[in-house]
Design a protein around this motif. Structure first.
Motif, short mmCIF file in Angstrom:
data_model
loop_
_atom_site.label_atom_id
_atom_site.label_comp_id
_atom_site.label_asym_id
_atom_site.label_seq_id
_atom_site.Cartn_x
_atom_site.Cartn_y
_atom_site.Cartn_z
N GLN A 1 -2.91 26.82 4.06
CA GLN A 1 -3.70 25.68 3.56
C GLN A 1 -2.99 24.36 3.85
N PRO A 2 -2.74 24.05 5.13
CA PRO A 2 -1.99 22.83 5.43
C PRO A 2 -2.78 21.56 5.10
N ASP A 3 -2.07 20.48 4.90
CA ASP A 3 -2.75 19.19 4.66
C ASP A 3 -3.28 18.64 5.98
N PHE B 1 7.52 25.44 21.34
CA PHE B 1 8.11 24.09 21.43
C PHE B 1 7.03 23.03 21.63
N ASP B 2 5.96 23.41 22.34
CA ASP B 2 4.84 22.47 22.50
C ASP B 2 4.21 22.17 21.14
N ALA B 3 4.06 23.22 20.32
CA ALA B 3 3.49 23.03 18.98
C ALA B 3 4.43 22.17 18.13
N ALA B 4 5.72 22.46 18.20
CA ALA B 4 6.69 21.68 17.42
C ALA B 4 6.68 20.21 17.87
N ALA B 5 6.55 20.01 19.19
CA ALA B 5 6.53 18.64 19.72
C ALA B 5 5.31 17.89 19.21
N LEU B 6 4.18 18.58 19.11
CA LEU B 6 2.97 17.93 18.59
C LEU B 6 3.18 17.50 17.14
N ALA B 7 3.75 18.40 16.34
CA ALA B 7 3.98 18.07 14.93
C ALA B 7 4.98 16.92 14.79
N LEU B 8 6.03 16.95 15.60
CA LEU B 8 7.04 15.88 15.51
C LEU B 8 6.45 14.54 15.99
N THR B 9 5.56 14.61 16.96
CA THR B 9 4.88 13.39 17.40
C THR B 9 4.01 12.84 16.27
N MET C 1 0.85 -1.20 0.00
CA MET C 1 0.00 0.00 0.00
C MET C 1 0.88 1.25 0.00
N LYS C 2 0.49 2.17 -0.82
CA LYS C 2 1.28 3.40 -0.89
C LYS C 2 1.01 4.27 0.33
N ARG C 3 2.09 4.70 0.99
CA ARG C 3 1.92 5.53 2.18
C ARG C 3 1.59 6.96 1.77
N ARG C 4 0.62 7.53 2.43
CA ARG C 4 0.26 8.89 2.11
C ARG C 4 1.27 9.84 2.73
N ARG C 5 1.69 10.79 1.92
CA ARG C 5 2.64 11.76 2.45
C ARG C 5 1.95 13.11 2.60
N TYR C 6 2.12 13.70 3.76
CA TYR C 6 1.53 15.01 3.99
C TYR C 6 2.58 16.06 3.71
N ASN C 7 2.23 17.02 2.87
CA ASN C 7 3.24 17.99 2.46
C ASN C 7 3.38 19.16 3.41
N SER C 8 2.31 19.52 4.07
CA SER C 8 2.47 20.59 5.05
C SER C 8 1.63 20.28 6.28
N VAL C 9 2.27 20.42 7.41
CA VAL C 9 1.64 20.08 8.69
C VAL C 9 1.72 21.30 9.60
N LEU C 10 0.57 21.76 10.02
CA LEU C 10 0.52 22.91 10.93
C LEU C 10 0.13 22.41 12.31
#
Lengths: 173, 136
Positions: free
Chosen positions: A59-61, A152-160, A1-10
């Motif tokens: 317009q994030p994904d 940093f909390d926001a960055a941590a959420l995105a990295l999670t 199965m092809k993995r979906r890639r998200y191009n922008s994450v906010l």
């Protein structure tokens, strides 16, 4: 199965003083970031206006938030309402929304020896040098939390989110 | 040539519908903030008196002048195509469309000059096709 890639994450992290946000195009590629301080009346409404402007602009994904549900992280009523408002807005825009609790974020960063928010900020700044200058001094008992910490909390959420994407265990969507 | 190219593009689009890189129109803000520069400071580096132009470039409401694009490229050590990917892609699309039109118009002429032009245009198409984020 092809993995979906998200191009922008906010990732947006509401805080007592406003909110922090970080926009990623890849785990190591930060495009925009900031801390918005909102003071005075109708804080939530003004936060939502600012977040709507961010959503319009980028317009994030995917939008990543903190999981403030009963099973997630306990936050104040105002912040829970704000989080719900952001989720509703994202649903109207049609963006995918994922949410992670504080425990999930801590678990994601456990291999890096993260024990508190300050060490989390240091780990993120080490991996993303663009954030180095934002690491606040260690908080003393009598100090309020530094507003920059929401960044940093926001960055941590995105990295999670990125980590769960790798592991195939996405948060509440 | 055009039909083959169109077929390749269609196939590529179908496969990579989810993996196409969606980029912002302008990365000036990202690079400016990366180095903690204010809009005023960057405007000063570009030789502008006010920061309005920087704001406009960051919000993509204005296209950069050639001088501004070169200056930003020099300042951040990033190509103009990376700073303004949307503009780059749009320009590439338009140029390739015009090249295809010229290629079609030249068909049927057997002169040496036309052969040279057709070879050159095919080279232009091949180079565009080889680029990872080609507009073709």
């Amino acid at each position: 199965m092809k993995r979906r890639r998200y191009n922008s994450v906010l990732a947006v992290y509401p805080s007592v003083r406003g909110f922090g946000y970080v926009l990623f195009e890849a785990p190591m590629s930060v495009v925009d970031w900031g801390v918005r301080e909102v003071r005075g009346r109708q804080k939530n409404q003004r936060c939502l206006v600012a977040i709507a402007a961010l959503l319009d602009r980028y317009q994030p994904d995917v939008l990543v938030l903190q999981d403030m549900s009963a099973a997630g992280t306990r936050r104040s009523i105002r912040l829970r309402e704000l989080n719900a408002g952001i989720e509703e807005m994202a649903a109207e825009y049609g963006f995918a929304v994922y949410a992670y609790s504080r425990a999930q974020v801590r678990h994601a960063f456990a291999p890096y020896g993260v024990t508190n928010k300050h060490s989390l900020a240091e780990v993120i700044a080490k991996h993303l040098p663009v954030f180095e200058r934002y690491v606040p001094p260690p908080r003393k008992l009598w100090m309020n939390e530094d507003a920059r910490m929401s960044l940093f909390d926001a960055a941590a959420l995105a990295l999670t989110f990125f980590q769960s994407l790798e592991e195939g265990e996405l948060g509440i969507g | 040539m055009s039909a083959n190219m169109a077929a390749r593009v269609t196939a590529k689009t179908a496969v990579d519908a989810f993996t196409m890189t969606k980029k912002l129109a302008s990365y000036v803000r990202t690079h400016r903030r990366r180095w903690a520069l204010t809009q005023d400071e960057l405007a000063g580096l570009l030789g502008y008196e006010t920061s309005a132009i920087i704001s406009a470039l960051e919000r993509n409401v204005r296209e950069p002048s050639l001088r501004a694009a070169h200056s930003l490229s020099l300042i951040f050590d990033v190509s103009p195509a990376e700073l303004f990917p949307h503009l780059h892609l749009t320009t590439e699309n338009e140029v390739l469309q015009r090249a295809r039109d010229l290629y079609d118009r030249l068909q049927g002429n057997t002169s040496r000059a036309v052969k040279l032009k057709l070879d050159f245009l095919e080279d232009v198409f091949a180079r565009a096709d080889a680029r990872p984020e080609s507009a073709t």
